[in-house]
Design a protein around this motif. Structure first.
Motif, PDB file in Angstrom:
ATOM      1  N   TYR A   1      -5.627  -6.823 -11.102  1.00 11.28           N
ATOM      2  CA  TYR A   1      -6.636  -6.532  -9.524  1.00 11.28           C
ATOM      3  C   TYR A   1      -6.689  -6.831  -7.945  1.00 11.28           C
ATOM      4  N   SER A   2      -6.438  -8.034  -8.279  1.00 13.48           N
ATOM      5  CA  SER A   2      -6.439  -8.519  -6.523  1.00 13.48           C
ATOM      6  C   SER A   2      -4.651  -8.263  -6.187  1.00 13.48           C
ATOM      7  N   LEU A   3      -4.109  -8.576  -7.343  1.00 11.06           N
ATOM      8  CA  LEU A   3      -2.248  -8.566  -6.797  1.00 11.06           C
ATOM      9  C   LEU A   3      -2.621  -6.471  -6.495  1.00 11.06           C
ATOM     10  N   LEU A   4      -3.379  -6.591  -7.054  1.00 10.59           N
ATOM     11  CA  LEU A   4      -2.895  -4.736  -6.928  1.00 10.59           C
ATOM     12  C   LEU A   4      -3.654  -4.056  -5.399  1.00 10.59           C
ATOM     13  N   MET A   5      -4.271  -5.390  -4.889  1.00 12.65           N
ATOM     14  CA  MET A   5      -5.458  -5.006  -3.514  1.00 12.65           C
ATOM     15  C   MET A   5      -4.734  -5.236  -2.375  1.00 12.65           C
TER      16      MET A   5
END
Lengths: 1170, 147
Positions: free
Chosen positions: A243-247
Motif C-alpha cells: 500500500y505504501s509503495l502504491l502511494m
C-alpha cells in the motif's frame, strides 16, 4: 469500469493441492471434498486432477533493464494461484508391499511420478506419493516394509518424507486421511515459502523509477502467498508495504483508475487481516487513511461519478468486513459500528447519483465500435478497455478517450440502478443502527431513504416510512425537522394523488406551530382550497422542487391522476382525513362553558373552527362525537368561513341519567368541508383527548408562569377580538356531570356521645322542600365509614330496627367503594311537597373510640321539560365518639363492714359493687344482679338494690350482697385458695328511654377473685341492738371450734371505761371440736353515744399461730362499739319508752340518710349477718 | 470557530439552535438530533430517578458534564455537554478546523453554561421554553465567530 472486488480477492485464500489417480477411489476423494471438510480441518483446497495439465511456467526474466511494466496487478494472477497451480501434487498409486508383482508396480509408480514431474516443468510444486494398500493390515515384517519403501523412494527420486501409505481396508480411513492432510499442509507451506522467496529474489534487479508497479505487484504477491501459507502477520506486513509503495505511484488521469482499484484491493486486504488479527483500531484507521488519501484524487472530471461510486463501494466493503468481524466476536460500540460505514457508503452513492444525473443529462449516441468491448478480457485490473497496457506517462489519444468516456456515461445512465443501490445500503445501515440503539440516527436514515424511495418513484413506501419518523420528531418537539419531513411527505402524497394524505399533511405543514414561512403556508393552503373549489375542483399546483426530468414526468402523471379523481368528485363519498391530535391549519377547538354541570341543567359547549388558509373555507357540517354516543350533536348547513376567521357554534344538551357522577368527553369533531354539490367533500376528523404532559423533575423547584399563547397573526384591520381569541382558548374537552342539588332537607338529631353497649339513636328528619314534584322513592342509606377495618367493623352494629334484628344477623355495611354496595337501606316511599318524615337509625358499639357513619338519602324527582327523572341525594357523615358509661369498683367487706383482703369459710362476708357514672347523660339502671360462681353462694337471695335508680354524672351507686363459702362445698382441702366470685350485670338505658324496653342494654363485669382461707375458730357475739345508759344488758360471746382438735385458750377481757361489767375477766378454757363455748357478761353502760367502745376480748394460747388466727377472727367478727341511748326520756318523760320504739326511731333516722336519687344510696336493707 | 451551537431541553426538544451557515441549518439540525443517541447512551448509566414519598428526587452520581466528541464525520465533529439538569449543549465544529484543542472546546462549553445560567436567572424566561434572549444569542455568536 469495475468497482466491485473480484471473488478471488474477497475469499480467504487456501493452499491448493492436486490429487492424481483417485478416479478409482471415490471413497477416498469424498474425504477431501470441500463440502465434507469441517472448519477445524487444515485449511487446504483439494482438487482431483487427472489430465495432468497445469499452466505453463513463463520464462524467467533474467534482466529487467529494458522492461517496462504495463500495469500493476494482472487479472489472472490470483485465480491462477488459487485454482490452477497446485502447491502439492499427490499421486495415489495402488501398491501392496506383499503384492505379487511388486517390482512391476514400482516401475509403474516411478514412471507416473516422472510424467507428473515433467508436466510441472520446473515449478517448485511439491510431489508426494501415497501408496494405497488393499491388503488389510498385513502383518509384514517392519524391516521388509522399510526396505521396500526405500526402494520405491529411490526409484521415484523422492525423499522418504514424501512417501505415504494408506491402508484402504482399515476402518480408521478418516484418521489416516487427517494425518495425510497435515503432512500435505506442511508440504504446501514449504512450497509457498519457496515461492515468496522467489518473488523477493526479483527485487535486486529492479529500480523504483521504472519498476514501481513491479514493487507493488511483488509485495502484493508476497502478501497473497503468505495468506495461502496461512502466515497472516507476514501477509499483513506485505500488504501494508504494497500500500505504501502504491502511494508513491504518481497518479494521473490515465492511471488513476488503476491505482484506485489496486489501492482498494490492498486496503480491503489490510482491513480484513487487521480485524482477523484482532487489530480493529488499525483496520479502522487504515480505512480512514485510505479514504482521506483518495478523497481528493477524483480523476477525470467527466467521470466524477466513478470516483463517488468507488468511494461508496469502498465504504460498503469495509462495512461488510467490519460486520463479519463482529459476527466473529468483535465487540462494537454505538459510535463505531458497521452502520456508520453503510451510511457513508449510501451518502457517496447519493453523491454518485447526483453527479451522474448531471453528467449524463445530454448524451450523444453510443459510440461505435464499442470501446468497452474488451472490458472483460483486460490483462490488468483497473485499466481502461480502450487503451490497455498504456503506461501513465504516455499522453492518451483524446478522441479514443472521449468515446470511452461517452461509453462509460451511457453505461452509468442505463445500467446502474442508483436508487436500488442507495436503498439497499440504507437498509443495511438502518439495521445496524437499530442494533446499536440509535433511534434518532435511524430516523435520519429513514428520511434519507424516503427521499431515495421518492426518487425511485416508490411514493407509497416513502410515505409509510415517513409516518413513523414524523411521530418521532413530533414527540420530541423537533418542529423544523418535522416540517422538512412533512414537506417531503406532501410531495409524495401529491405524486401519489392521495387526497386524504395530501390534505392531512398540508394542513399539518401549514399549522401555526409549523416553522415554515407565511408565504409557504399560504401556498399550501391555496392548494387545499383549490381541491375544494366549487363545481370544478382544481388540481393542486405541483410542489416546488420537483424539477429533475424524471420528477417532471412524475408530476405530469400525478396531475393526470388528480384530474381524473377530482372530475368524479361530486359522486364520491366524502374523503375522510384523520387529523388525529396533530396541529392543523384548520383548527378546531371545543370548549365546555363550565367544566362541571348539574344533572338537571343543560350542558353547553362551543366549537370553534378557524380557517387558517388564504381562501374562504366552505364548511357544511360539524359533528361532535362524545364519549356517550347517545348525544347527537351536529350542525349542518353551509357557511363560508372567511380567511383568518373563526366559525363558532354553540351546542347544548341535557345530560343523561347514566352520566351522572361521570365525565362526558368530546372524543372527536368531524368537520365536513367542501361545497355540497358537485364538489369534493372532505371530512376532517379531529381527535380530542386529555394530553398527558411529561413532567420535568428538574423544574419542580421553579415557579413556572402560564405559557404565553402563540397567536396566529391575522390579517389587517378586519380582525376583531373574537377571531384573535381562538389561540387563547384553553380547550375544555370534558365536563363532569354532578348530581342535582337536593331540595329535600335532612336533619340528624342525636345526643352524643355514644355509650358502649347502648343502642344509640340517630333521628333522621326529612323535609321535602321540592317546589314542583313530590320526592319519589325516598331511600335512606346508612353505612359505616372505614368498614374495611375489622377493629371498627367487628365492634359496631348499625340498624334501623333494633327490635326485629337479632344482633348476629346485622350486616356490617361499608362505604369503601363509593357505590354503597351493602349499605342498610330503608325505603320510605314518596314524600309529598312540604311533607315530612322521620326515621331512627341505631348504632351500637362495643368498644370506645370514634365511629363514622354516613347517612345518605336518595330520591328522584321529575323535573324539566320534557319531564325527566332526576336523581338527587343528600349525604352526611357523622363522627361519633363512643365512651364507657360507667366505671365499676368493688370491695369485699366483713360483716362489720370493714374492708378485708381475704375471706374465711363458713363466715359471711359482703360483696360491695360500686357503679360510677362517667357520662354526662343520665343513666337509668333498670336492674342489677350478681351471678355468683359456686362454691361461693349468696347467703340469702338478695334483690337488686339499684333497680329503678338513675345515675348522673359522677354519681355512685353501691350495693351489698352477703356471700358465704361453705366448707363442705370446697373441693380441695387447701388452707388458702383463690376463688372467682362471679359476674355482676347491669341492665340499663339512657334516661328517658325507660319506656322502650328494646333499647335497654346489658353490661356485665367480671368480679375479681378472692383468697379463701379455711377458718379454725368462729366467734359470734350476742347483744341487743343498742343499750341504754345505766341500764345493764347481757353480752354473750360464743366461741365455736371448727377444727377436729381441742383448742385451748387463755381468755382475757380488756375492760372499757364506758362500761362496768361482770363476768370472767380471765379464764382458761377448752373448746372441743365442733362445739361451742359460750361466755356471758353483763354490761352496765356508763355513758351514752352512738359509738361507745365495748370491752375487748383477747385470746392467748400456747400455740403461737393459733393465737394470731384467733385474734384476727376476734377483730373481724366482734363488734367494737355499740349504740348506747341516753336515759333522758326516762328521767324527763312520764312515759317509759321501750327498746323497740327507740330502735325504730333510730332506724327512721337512718332512713333519712338514704334519700333516693341522692349522690349516695345507703344499703338500708342490710341485715345483721348472724 | 463552531459551525453550529445547539441547546436542547431535558426532554430533548430544541431550545436554541444556531448555525453559522443558514444553508446548512437543516443538516445541522439532523446532526444535533442524531447526536442525542450518543448523549443518551453516555448519560443513561449515571443518572437514575427515584420516587421517594411521591416526590421525585434525583440521585446524581458525580459525572463529568463534558462528554467529549459525540461523533465525527468527514466534514464535522460534534461535541456534547450535559448539565446536571439534563440540559444538553452541543457544538458542531468543521472537521477542517484541525488546530482546535480539547481545552478550547471545554472553554466554549463553560461559556455556554454560564450564559445559560444567567439566562435562567432572568425572571422573564420560563425554563423549558425556546430561548429568545438576545444576550444569549450574542454569546453564541461570539463562540461561532471566534477564530
Amino acid at each position: 469500469m469495475e468497482l466491485s472486488l473480484p471473488a478471488c480477492l474477497t475469499g480467504t485464500p487456501q493452499g491448493l493441492v492436486s490429487l492424481v489417480g483417485l478416479r478409482d477411489y471415490p471413497q477416498i476423494m469424498e474425504h477431501f471434498r470441500a463440502e465434507n471438510r469441517s472448519l477445524d480441518r487444515v485449511p487446504l483446497h483439494f482438487m482431483p486432477e487427472d489430465k495432468l495439465e497445469w499452466p505453463q511456467l513463463k520464462a524467467k526474466r533474467s534482466n529487467y533493464e529494458w522492461f517496462i511494466p504495463k500495469g500493476i496487478l494482472k487479472r489472472n494472477w490470483m485465480t491462477k494461484h488459487l485454482w490452477q497451480i497446485p502447491s502439492v501434487v499427490v499421486i495415489f498409486m495402488e501398491l501392496d508391499w506383499s503384492g505379487p508383482n511388486f517390482l512391476e508396480k514400482k516401475a509403474e509408480c516411478a514412471s507416473r511420478v516422472q510424467s507428473v514431474r515433467s508436466t510441472l516443468a520446473g515449478r517448485a510444486t511439491k510431489l508426494a506419493v501415497v501408496l494405497i494398500q488393499n491388503a488389510a493390515a498385513n502383518p509384514v515384517d517392519e524391516g521388509v516394509a522399510t526396505e521396500k519403501a526405500a526402494s520405491v523412494c529411490s526409484e521415484c527420486e523422492l525423499s522418504a518424507r514424501s512417501l505415504f501409505v494408506l491402508p484402504v481396508k482399515d476402518d480408521n480411513l478418516s484418521g489416516y486421511i487427517l494425518r495425510l492432510e497435515t503432512a500435505f499442509y506442511e508440504l504446501s507451506q514449504n512450497y509457498y515459502h519457496q515461492e515468496i522467496r522467489g518473488i523477493k529474489a526479483h527485487r535486486d534487479h529492479l529500480n523504483k523509477t521504472t519498476h514501481l508497479y513491479l514493487f507493488v505487484r511483488h509485495q502484493f504477491k508476497a502478501g497473497f502467498l503468505n495468506e495461502l501459507k496461512r502466515d497472516f502477520h507476514a501477509a499483513y506486513k506485505h500488504y501494508g508495504q504494497a500500500y505504501s509503495l502504491l502511494m508513491e505511484v504518481r497518479a494521473t488521469d490515465t492511471n488513476i483508475m488503476e491505482v484506485k482499484t489496486v489501492a482498494g484491493f490492498i486496503s480491503y486486504k489490510i482491513c480484513k487481516l487487521g480485524f482477523r488479527l484482532n487489530l480493529p483500531r488499525d483496520a479502522i484507521s487504515q480505512f480512514r487513511k485510505h479514504m482521506d488519501i483518495f478523497q481528493q484524487k477524483v480523476g477525470m472530471e467527466a467521470l466524477v461519478f466513478e470516483h463517488k461510486g468507488w468511494q461508496s463501494k469502498q465504504s460498503e466493503y469495509f462495512a461488510d468486513v467490519f460486520k463479519e468481524a463482529i459476527m466473529n466476536g468483535l465487540p462494537a460500540i454505538q459510535t463505531q459500528h458497521p452502520g456508520l460505514y453503510y451510511q457513508q457508503a449510501a451518502q457517496f452513492a447519493i453523491g454518485r447519483r447526483e453527479v451522474a444525473e448531471e453528467l449524463c443529462s445530454n448524451l450523444a449516441a453510443y459510440p461505435q465500435p464499442d470501446p468497452l468491448a474488451s472490458k472483460d478480457s483486460l490483462e490488468f485490473y483497473g485499466q481502461r478497455p480502450w487503451r490497455p497496457g498504456k503506461v501513465a506517462l504516455e499522453a492518451p489519444d483524446m478522441d479514443i478517450e472521449n468515446t470511452g468516456i461517452q461509453a462509460l456515461l451511457h453505461h452509468e445512465k442505463e445500467q446502474v440502478q442508483h436508487s436500488e443501490i442507495i436503498i439497499a445500503l440504507l437498509e443495511k445501515s438502518i439495521e445496524q443502527f437499530s442494533v446499536y440503539k440509535s433511534p434518532r440516527s435511524q430516523s435520519h436514515l429513514r428520511v434519507t431513504m424516503a427521499e431515495e424511495l421518492k426518487s425511485a418513484q416508490r411514493y407509497k413506501e416513502s410515505l409509510d416510512l415517513l409516518h413513523e419518523v414524523m411521530n418521532h420528531y413530533r414527540a420530541e418537539g423537533w418542529r423544523p425537522l418535522l416540517d422538512a419531513v412533512l414537506s417531503l411527505a406532501v410531495k409524495c402524497a401529491f405524486l401519489l394523488a392521495d387526497v386524504s394524505e395530501y390534505v392531512r399533511l398540508s394542513l399539518d405543514l401549514a399549522s401555526v406551530e409549523s416553522a415554515v414561512g407565511e408565504d409557504e403556508k399560504a401556498r399550501i393552503m391555496q392548494n387545499v382550497a383549490n381541491i375544494l373549489e366549487e363545481n370544478h375542483p382544481k388540481v393542486p399546483a405541483a410542489e416546488p422542487g420537483l424539477t429533475s426530468k424524471a420528477e417532471r414526468a412524475a408530476v405530469g402523471e400525478a396531475t393526470r391522476k388528480w384530474a381524473e379523481r377530482l372530475a368524479k368528485a361530486g359522486e364520491l363519498d366524502p374523503i375522510v382525513v384523520d387529523l388525529g391530535q396533530n396541529p392543523s391549519a384548520i383548527q378546531c377547538k371545543t370548549l365546555f362553558v363550565s367544566s362541571s354541570c348539574k344533572a338537571d341543567e343543560r350542558v353547553t359547549f362551543e366549537v370553534f373552527v378557524l380557517n387558517g388558509g388564504p381562501a374562504p373555507l366552505p364548511l357544511s357540517k360539524v359533528d361532535v362525537i362524545t364519549s356517550n354516543s347517545n348525544y347527537k350533536l351536529n350542525w349542518s348547513g353551509f357557511e363560508l368561513v372567511e380567511p383568518k376567521r373563526t366559525f363558532e357554534k354553540r351546542f347544548s344538551f341535557l345530560p343523561q341519567e347514566e352520566d351522572v357522577n361521570r365525565s362526558v368527553q368530546v372524543k372527536k369533531v368531524n368537520m365536513t368541508i367542501g361545497h355540497p354539490v358537485n364538489s369534493l367533500q372532505v371530512v376532517l376528523s379531529c381527535a380530542k383527548s386529555v394530553k398527558v404532559k411529561k413532567e420535568n423533575p428538574f423544574l419542580a423547584n421553579f415557579i413556572i408562569p402560564p405559557k404565553p399563547k402563540v397567536v396566529m397573526p391575522l390579517s389587517g384591520d378586519e380582525v376583531d377580538g373574537a377571531n384573535f381569541a381562538i389561540d387563547l382558548i384553553e380547550e375544555v374537552s370534558t365536563v363532569h356531570i354532578k348530581q342535582r342539588d337536593p331540595l329535600v332537607s335532612m336533619k340528624l338529631d342525636y345526643t352524643s356521645p355514644v355509650m358502649v353497649g347502648e343502642w344509640f339513636q340517630i333521628k333522621i328528619l326529612l323535609h321535602n322542600h321540592e317546589v314542583d314534584s313530590k320526592a319519589q322513592g325516598l331511600e335512606v342509606f346508612a353505612a359505616l365509614v372505614e368498614a374495611h377495618d375489622p377493629l371498627i367493623a367487628d365492634t359496631t352494629r348499625l340498624t334501623f330496627d333494633p327490635k326485629a334484628n337479632d344482633q348476629e344477623d346485622l350486616k356490617t355495611p361499608s362505604t369503601d367503594d363509593k357505590t354503597f354496595q351493602d349499605p342498610l337501606i330503608k325505603r320510605l316511599g314518596d314524600l309529598n311537597v312540604d311533607g315530612q318524615d322521620s326515621i331512627s337509625l341505631y348504632v351500637k358499639a362495643s368498644t370506645t373510640g370514634f365511629r363514622g357513619v354516613t347517612i345518605t338519602t336518595k330520591y328522584s324527582v321529575s323535573v324539566g321539560d320534557p319531564l325527566a327523572n332526576c336523581q338527587s341525594q343528600i349525604s352526611e357523615t357523622l363522627k361519633l365518639e363512643t365512651i364507657e358509661p360507667f366505671q365499676l369498683d368493688y370491695s369485699i367487706q366483713s360483716i362489720r363492714m370493714n374492708t378485708i383482703k381475704k375471706v374465711f369459710t363458713d363466715e359471711t362476708f359482703l360483696l360491695c359493687p360500686q357503679v360510677k357514672s362517667i357520662t354526662h347523660h343520665g343513666i337509668a339502671i333498670l336492674d342489677s344482679n350478681v351471678d355468683i360462681r359456686p362454691p361461693m353462694q349468696l347467703f340469702n337471695p338478695t334483690p337488686s338494690q339499684l333497680s329503678q335508680t338513675n345515675l348522673y354524672h359522677h354519681s355512685i351507686g353501691q350495693e351489698l350482697y352477703p356471700l358465704i363459702v361453705r366448707r363442705e362445698n370446697l373441693l380441695s382441702g387447701l388452707d388458702v385458695q383463690e376463688l372467682v366470685v362471679g359476674k355482676y350485670t347491669l341492665k340499663w338505658c339512657r334516661e328517658g328511654n325507660e319506656a322502650q324496653p328494646h333499647l335497654a342494654s346489658t353490661t356485665s363485669f367480671e368480679l375479681p377473685t378472692v383468697p379463701v382461707h379455711l377458718s379454725s375458730i368462729f366467734v359470734s357475739c350476742d347483744h341487743p341492738a343498742f343499750g341504754r345508759a345505766r341500764s345493764p344488758f347481757t353480752l354473750t360471746y360464743n366461741l365455736f371450734n371448727r377444727t377436729e382438735k381441742v383448742q385451748e385458750y387463755t381468755l382475757t377481757i380488756e375492760t372499757s371505761e364506758a362500761f362496768m361489767m361482770s363476768g370472767n375477766k380471765q379464764l382458761s378454757l377448752k373448746v372441743f371440736p365442733m362445739r361451742t363455748h359460750s361466755l356471758s357478761y353483763i354490761l352496765y353502760p356508763l355513758v351514752a353515744g352512738d359509738n361507745v367502745t365495748l370491752p375487748t376480748l383477747r385470746l392467748s394460747s400456747a400455740r403461737v399461730a393459733q393465737v394470731q388466727d384467733a385474734n384476727e377472727v376476734l377483730d373481724r367478727l366482734l363488734p367494737k362499739t355499740i349504740v348506747i341511748l341516753p336515759k333522758t326520756r326516762v328521767e324527763e318523760g312520764s312515759k317509759a319508752v321501750d327498746g323497740v320504739d327507740s330502735g325504730e326511731a333510730f332506724f327512721d333516722h337512718v332512713d333519712v340518710v338514704s334519700v333516693k336519687n341522692g349522690p349516695f344510696v345507703m344499703g338500708a336493707k342490710l341485715k345483721a349477718a348472724s | 470557530m463552531a459551525s453550529c451551537v445547539g441547546v436542547l431541553s431535558w426532554s430533548n426538544s430544541p431550545l436554541f439552535v444556531r448555525s453559522s451557515d443558514s444553508e446548512r441549518q437543516l443538516a445541522d439540525q439532523y446532526a444535533l438530533h442524531t447526536s442525542l443517541d450518543v448523549i443518551e447512551e453516555k448519560t443513561s448509566s449515571s443518572l437514575t430517578l427515584h420516587a421517594v414519598a411521591n416526590k421525585k428526587v434525583i440521585e446524581q452520581q458525580t459525572r463529568e458534564l463534558y462528554l467529549g466528541v459525540l461523533f465525527a464525520t468527514e466534514k464535522q465533529k460534534v461535541f456534547g455537554y450535559v448539565t446536571n439538569t439534563r440540559i444538553k449543549f452541543i457544538i458542531i465544529v468543521d472537521a477542517s478546523n484541525v488546530g482546535l484543542r480539547d481545552n478550547e472546546i471545554r472553554q466554549m462549553f463553560r461559556k455556554l453554561h454560564t450564559a445559560y445560567t444567567q439566562l435562567l436567572s432572568n425572571p422573564f424566561y420560563t425554563p423549558g421554553e425556546p430561548i429568545e434572549s438576545q444576550k444569549f444569542g450574542q454569546i453564541v455568536q461570539g463562540l461561532m465567530a471566534r477564530t
